[in-house]
Design an enzyme around this catalytic site. Sequence first.
Site, PDB file in Angstrom:
ATOM      1  N   THR A 151       3.343  -8.288  -1.426  1.00  0.00           N
ATOM      2  CA  THR A 151       3.574  -8.220   0.009  1.00  0.00           C
ATOM      3  C   THR A 151       3.186  -9.551   0.635  1.00  0.00           C
ATOM      4  O   THR A 151       2.146 -10.116   0.278  1.00  0.00           O
ATOM      5  CB  THR A 151       2.782  -7.082   0.678  1.00  0.00           C
ATOM      6  OG1 THR A 151       2.810  -7.243   2.103  1.00  0.00           O
ATOM      7  CG2 THR A 151       1.341  -7.061   0.227  1.00  0.00           C
TER       8      THR A 151
ATOM      9  N   ASP B 172       0.810  -1.217   0.000  1.00  0.00           N
ATOM     10  CA  ASP B 172       0.000   0.000   0.000  1.00  0.00           C
ATOM     11  C   ASP B 172       0.842   1.265   0.000  1.00  0.00           C
ATOM     12  O   ASP B 172       0.482   2.257  -0.633  1.00  0.00           O
ATOM     13  CB  ASP B 172      -0.989  -0.005   1.176  1.00  0.00           C
ATOM     14  CG  ASP B 172      -0.302  -0.177   2.515  1.00  0.00           C
ATOM     15  OD1 ASP B 172       0.924  -0.369   2.553  1.00  0.00           O
ATOM     16  OD2 ASP B 172      -1.007  -0.119   3.538  1.00  0.00           O
TER      17      ASP B 172
ATOM     18  N   ASP C 117       2.063 -10.040   3.497  1.00  0.00           N
ATOM     19  CA  ASP C 117       0.960  -9.896   4.447  1.00  0.00           C
ATOM     20  C   ASP C 117      -0.409 -10.176   3.836  1.00  0.00           C
ATOM     21  O   ASP C 117      -1.382 -10.367   4.566  1.00  0.00           O
ATOM     22  CB  ASP C 117       0.950  -8.487   5.045  1.00  0.00           C
ATOM     23  CG  ASP C 117       2.103  -8.260   6.007  1.00  0.00           C
ATOM     24  OD1 ASP C 117       2.668  -9.259   6.494  1.00  0.00           O
ATOM     25  OD2 ASP C 117       2.442  -7.099   6.268  1.00  0.00           O
TER      26      ASP C 117
END
Length: 319
Positions: free
Chosen positions: A125, A103, A127
């Site tokens: 990413t 982000d 995550d």
Amino acid sequence: MKKIGVLTSGGDAPGMNAAVRAVVRKGIYHGLDVFGIYNGYQGLMEGKIEKLEVGSVGDIIQRGGTKLFSARSEAFKTDEGQQRGIEQLKKFGIEGLVVIGGDGSFQGAAKLTAKGFPCIGVPGTIDNDIPGTDFTIGFDTALNTIIEAVDKIRDTATSHERTYVIEVMGRDAGDLALWAGLANGAETVVIPEKDEPFAAVVDRLKRGHERGKKHSIIILAEGVGNGIDYGKKIEEATQFETRVTVLGHIQRGGRPTGFDRVLASRLAGKAVDLLREGKAGKMVGIQNNQLVYHDIIEVLKESHQLDMSLYQLMEELSI
């Protein structure tokens, strides 16, 4: 559009190299000159840019990390920094940019697009916390790294009849912890999205002990708390011998899985298509195994939603 650029930004993720390779080779296939920008937005401002050829990205699809390196840049968050970046892009004649990252990286891409320079974001990413896509590049590899580590830890937990707290990455998102907990058969998963009372965790451990269970695995997302402190609390509350393992940055490295290599190639290829079609300020993603794209600004307004049905299933299976 004749010239495009590609950069990786923020935390590295396995599969980023596969994405860079796809941008370069698909771009060249369609007659574009492709430039690699090193060290993320910081390198963009400093003009660390070079033209890449087909051979420049040979033998990188299987490597973790990123060939283009990565860096975080506070200076690029300023209007002056963004303007410096655009000047460097114009200097090399680059007309569009593929940004691979999370982000924070997309914030930069949105700023450049707002200033008239077209960018496409590719979510990379571990995550898995980017709205608008079911999976992000690197998540599957990191998940499998955790699974392998927890499998080994369970062997010693069983042998010594201990409780183990395993801290995994996930500052604001519990995807890694939850998926690993379900895959590893963990007794408890502690994630930011679920405010489970500490007493409930203790009760679950004690119930298991009463029915003869000699060891337990607790997977803790780093965003909830420090694993060492949590382990001490567990031991004090239960009087069960407890050990803590913090997996740390081992989760960010390693050879990307087949899933991540294919995902990265698909997403990056779509990003090149969008630039060729004149699209700007978009993020590519995958939903229901179909490639999609969304407006980056709209994506950044949303928050990541964890599939809580997986949490419910994990609780049902860990009785």
